[in-house]
Design a protein around this motif. Sequence first.
Motif, mmCIF file in Angstrom:
data_model
loop_
_atom_site.group_PDB
_atom_site.id
_atom_site.type_symbol
_atom_site.label_atom_id
_atom_site.label_comp_id
_atom_site.label_asym_id
_atom_site.label_seq_id
_atom_site.Cartn_x
_atom_site.Cartn_y
_atom_site.Cartn_z
ATOM 1 N N SER A 53 3.485 -3.811 7.577
ATOM 2 C CA SER A 53 3.921 -2.782 8.652
ATOM 3 C C SER A 53 3.955 -3.493 9.927
ATOM 4 C CB SER A 53 2.519 -1.661 8.856
ATOM 5 O OG SER A 53 1.507 -2.380 9.230
ATOM 6 N N TRP B 43 -1.589 5.582 7.693
ATOM 7 C CA TRP B 43 -2.330 4.662 6.780
ATOM 8 C C TRP B 43 -2.478 5.284 5.554
ATOM 9 C CZ3 TRP B 43 -1.713 0.993 10.016
ATOM 10 C CH2 TRP B 43 -1.947 1.014 11.043
ATOM 11 N N ASN C 40 -1.369 -5.203 10.723
ATOM 12 C CA ASN C 40 -1.245 -3.675 10.945
ATOM 13 C C ASN C 40 -1.822 -3.259 12.334
ATOM 14 O OD1 ASN C 40 -3.611 -4.093 10.123
ATOM 15 N ND2 ASN C 40 -3.833 -2.549 8.474
ATOM 16 N N CYS D 166 0.743 -1.158 0.108
ATOM 17 C CA CYS D 166 -0.020 0.100 -0.170
ATOM 18 C C CYS D 166 0.987 1.295 -0.107
ATOM 19 C CB CYS D 166 -0.907 -0.126 1.286
ATOM 20 S SG CYS D 166 -0.228 -0.170 2.903
ATOM 21 N N SER D 167 1.500 1.492 1.154
ATOM 22 C CA SER D 167 1.982 2.950 1.330
ATOM 23 C C SER D 167 3.464 3.006 0.214
ATOM 24 C CB SER D 167 2.472 3.093 2.686
ATOM 25 O OG SER D 167 3.117 2.191 3.271
ATOM 26 N N CYS E 141 -5.155 -4.925 5.650
ATOM 27 C CA CYS E 141 -3.805 -5.486 5.564
ATOM 28 C C CYS E 141 -3.861 -6.926 4.953
ATOM 29 C CB CYS E 141 -3.462 -5.811 7.062
ATOM 30 S SG CYS E 141 -1.971 -6.612 7.144
ATOM 31 N N SER F 23 -3.459 3.738 1.396
ATOM 32 C CA SER F 23 -3.668 2.848 0.285
ATOM 33 C C SER F 23 -2.878 3.064 -0.917
ATOM 34 C CB SER F 23 -5.016 2.700 0.047
ATOM 35 O OG SER F 23 -5.591 3.721 -0.726
ATOM 36 N N THR G 123 4.161 3.646 8.085
ATOM 37 C CA THR G 123 3.237 3.789 7.052
ATOM 38 C C THR G 123 2.560 2.208 6.907
ATOM 39 O OG1 THR G 123 4.398 3.559 5.276
ATOM 40 C CG2 THR G 123 3.732 5.581 6.031
ATOM 41 N N CYS H 107 -1.270 -0.170 5.352
ATOM 42 C CA CYS H 107 -2.240 -0.372 5.087
ATOM 43 C C CYS H 107 -3.574 -0.029 5.922
ATOM 44 C CB CYS H 107 -2.761 -2.011 4.495
ATOM 45 S SG CYS H 107 -1.750 -2.606 3.160
ATOM 46 N N HIS H 108 -4.706 0.429 5.672
ATOM 47 C CA HIS H 108 -5.630 1.010 6.469
ATOM 48 C C HIS H 108 -5.945 -0.130 7.226
ATOM 49 C CE1 HIS H 108 -6.422 5.127 4.964
ATOM 50 N NE2 HIS H 108 -5.938 4.612 3.718
#
Length: 158
Positions: free
Chosen positions: A46, A109, A81, A19-20, A75, A111, A68, A70-71
Amino acid sequence: MPDPEPFEPVIIGFTCNWCSYRAADLAGTARVKYAPNVRLVRLMCSGRLDPTFVLKALASGADAVLITGCHPGECHYVEQNYKALRRFLLLRRTLAQMGIEPQRLRLVWASAAEGVRLAAAIDEMVEEVRALGPLHWPARPNGRVAQPEATPAEEVMA
Ligand code: FES
Protein backbone atom coordinates in the motif's frame (compact mmCIF):
# COMPACT_ATOMS: atom_id res chain seq x y z
CA MET A 1 -40.86 4.12 -21.41
CA PRO A 2 -38.61 1.62 -19.54
CA ASP A 3 -37.15 2.55 -16.16
CA PRO A 4 -33.62 3.96 -16.43
CA GLU A 5 -30.85 1.56 -15.41
CA PRO A 6 -30.03 1.84 -11.70
CA PHE A 7 -26.73 3.55 -10.97
CA GLU A 8 -23.88 1.08 -10.51
CA PRO A 9 -20.80 2.76 -9.10
CA VAL A 10 -17.34 2.04 -10.44
CA ILE A 11 -14.79 1.73 -7.67
CA ILE A 12 -11.06 1.33 -8.17
CA GLY A 13 -9.53 -0.80 -5.44
CA PHE A 14 -5.79 -0.64 -4.82
CA THR A 15 -4.62 -3.82 -3.12
CA CYS A 16 -1.40 -5.01 -1.55
CA ASN A 17 0.11 -8.12 -3.14
CA TRP A 18 0.79 -9.73 0.25
CA CYS A 19 -2.50 -9.28 2.05
CA SER A 20 -5.60 -7.64 0.61
CA TYR A 21 -5.09 -8.98 -2.92
CA ARG A 22 -4.85 -12.46 -1.41
CA ALA A 23 -7.88 -11.71 0.76
CA ALA A 24 -9.86 -10.88 -2.39
CA ASP A 25 -8.52 -14.07 -3.98
CA LEU A 26 -9.53 -16.06 -0.90
CA ALA A 27 -13.03 -14.58 -1.02
CA GLY A 28 -13.25 -15.72 -4.64
CA THR A 29 -12.03 -19.25 -4.03
CA ALA A 30 -14.29 -19.55 -0.96
CA ARG A 31 -17.20 -18.36 -3.12
CA VAL A 32 -17.92 -15.44 -0.84
CA LYS A 33 -20.11 -13.13 -2.85
CA TYR A 34 -19.41 -9.43 -3.00
CA ALA A 35 -20.42 -6.60 -5.28
CA PRO A 36 -18.69 -6.73 -8.68
CA ASN A 37 -18.30 -2.95 -8.80
CA VAL A 38 -14.68 -2.89 -7.64
CA ARG A 39 -11.85 -3.14 -10.17
CA LEU A 40 -8.78 -4.31 -8.30
CA VAL A 41 -5.31 -2.98 -9.03
CA ARG A 42 -2.49 -4.92 -7.41
CA LEU A 43 0.45 -3.04 -5.95
CA MET A 44 3.36 -4.67 -4.12
CA CYS A 45 2.50 -2.68 -1.00
CA SER A 46 0.00 0.00 0.00
CA GLY A 47 3.03 2.27 0.47
CA ARG A 48 3.44 2.20 -3.33
CA LEU A 49 0.20 4.11 -3.68
CA ASP A 50 1.04 7.48 -5.15
CA PRO A 51 -1.70 10.02 -4.35
CA THR A 52 -1.89 10.81 -8.06
CA PHE A 53 -3.17 7.25 -8.66
CA VAL A 54 -6.28 8.16 -6.67
CA LEU A 55 -6.76 11.52 -8.36
CA LYS A 56 -6.29 9.98 -11.80
CA ALA A 57 -8.80 7.22 -11.05
CA LEU A 58 -11.42 9.76 -9.98
CA ALA A 59 -10.68 12.09 -12.88
CA SER A 60 -10.92 9.17 -15.30
CA GLY A 61 -14.45 8.21 -14.33
CA ALA A 62 -14.28 6.20 -11.10
CA ASP A 63 -16.95 7.08 -8.55
CA ALA A 64 -14.79 6.10 -5.57
CA VAL A 65 -11.44 4.61 -4.60
CA LEU A 66 -10.70 1.87 -2.10
CA ILE A 67 -7.23 1.58 -0.61
CA THR A 68 -6.33 -1.64 1.15
CA GLY A 69 -3.22 -2.97 2.81
CA CYS A 70 -1.69 -5.08 5.55
CA HIS A 71 -2.66 -4.29 9.11
CA PRO A 72 -0.45 -1.77 10.89
CA GLY A 73 2.67 -3.54 12.11
CA GLU A 74 2.34 -6.30 9.50
CA CYS A 75 3.60 -4.58 6.35
CA HIS A 76 6.15 -6.71 4.46
CA TYR A 77 8.14 -3.55 3.81
CA VAL A 78 8.41 -2.61 7.51
CA GLU A 79 6.22 0.49 7.87
CA GLN A 80 5.20 1.52 4.37
CA ASN A 81 1.52 1.11 5.22
CA TYR A 82 1.87 3.97 7.68
CA LYS A 83 2.81 6.09 4.67
CA ALA A 84 -0.35 4.84 2.97
CA LEU A 85 -2.35 5.88 6.04
CA ARG A 86 -0.87 9.39 5.99
CA ARG A 87 -1.56 9.72 2.25
CA PHE A 88 -5.12 8.51 2.76
CA LEU A 89 -5.77 11.13 5.47
CA LEU A 90 -4.23 13.87 3.35
CA LEU A 91 -6.20 12.82 0.26
CA ARG A 92 -9.48 12.72 2.16
CA ARG A 93 -8.91 16.24 3.43
CA THR A 94 -7.87 17.50 -0.01
CA LEU A 95 -10.84 15.87 -1.74
CA ALA A 96 -13.23 17.28 0.88
CA GLN A 97 -11.95 20.76 0.05
CA MET A 98 -12.88 20.01 -3.57
CA GLY A 99 -16.40 19.10 -2.50
CA ILE A 100 -15.93 15.33 -2.80
CA GLU A 101 -17.69 13.30 -0.12
CA PRO A 102 -15.34 11.44 2.27
CA GLN A 103 -17.22 8.16 1.65
CA ARG A 104 -15.70 8.11 -1.83
CA LEU A 105 -12.29 7.26 -0.44
CA ARG A 106 -11.90 4.42 2.01
CA LEU A 107 -8.97 2.64 3.65
CA VAL A 108 -9.36 -0.97 4.76
CA TRP A 109 -6.72 -3.13 6.41
CA ALA A 110 -7.16 -6.79 5.49
CA SER A 111 -4.83 -9.74 6.01
CA ALA A 112 -4.65 -12.59 3.51
CA ALA A 113 -7.02 -14.58 5.74
CA GLU A 114 -9.70 -11.88 5.87
CA GLY A 115 -11.53 -12.53 2.63
CA VAL A 116 -14.93 -12.36 4.30
CA ARG A 117 -14.08 -9.10 6.04
CA LEU A 118 -12.81 -7.51 2.82
CA ALA A 119 -15.91 -8.67 0.93
CA ALA A 120 -18.15 -7.12 3.60
CA ALA A 121 -16.20 -3.83 3.45
CA ILE A 122 -16.56 -3.75 -0.35
CA ASP A 123 -20.31 -4.38 -0.16
CA GLU A 124 -20.70 -1.63 2.43
CA MET A 125 -18.71 0.84 0.34
CA VAL A 126 -20.66 0.04 -2.83
CA GLU A 127 -23.93 0.71 -0.98
CA GLU A 128 -22.65 4.03 0.36
CA VAL A 129 -21.40 5.20 -3.04
CA ARG A 130 -24.58 4.02 -4.76
CA ALA A 131 -26.54 6.22 -2.36
CA LEU A 132 -24.27 9.19 -3.17
CA GLY A 133 -24.73 8.81 -6.92
CA PRO A 134 -22.21 9.32 -9.74
CA LEU A 135 -19.20 11.51 -9.08
CA HIS A 136 -18.84 13.26 -12.47
CA TRP A 137 -15.51 14.76 -11.51
CA PRO A 138 -14.11 17.01 -12.66
CA ALA A 139 -17.55 18.34 -13.48
CA ARG A 140 -18.11 19.56 -17.00
CA PRO A 141 -21.02 21.69 -18.22
CA ASN A 142 -22.16 18.84 -20.47
CA GLY A 143 -22.02 16.38 -17.55
CA ARG A 144 -19.24 14.33 -19.16
CA VAL A 145 -16.14 13.27 -17.31
CA ALA A 146 -12.85 14.67 -18.48
CA GLN A 147 -10.37 12.19 -19.89
CA PRO A 148 -6.71 12.53 -18.90
CA GLU A 149 -4.55 13.84 -21.67
CA ALA A 150 -2.42 11.24 -23.38
CA THR A 151 1.28 11.54 -22.66
CA PRO A 152 3.31 11.80 -25.86
CA ALA A 153 5.51 8.75 -26.40
CA GLU A 154 8.68 10.92 -26.42
CA GLU A 155 7.95 12.05 -22.84
CA VAL A 156 7.44 8.49 -21.67
CA MET A 157 10.69 7.39 -23.28
CA ALA A 158 12.71 10.33 -21.92
S1 FES B 1 3.23 -5.20 2.22
FE1 FES B 1 1.06 -5.03 2.51
S2 FES B 1 0.84 -2.95 3.03
FE2 FES B 1 2.97 -3.18 2.83
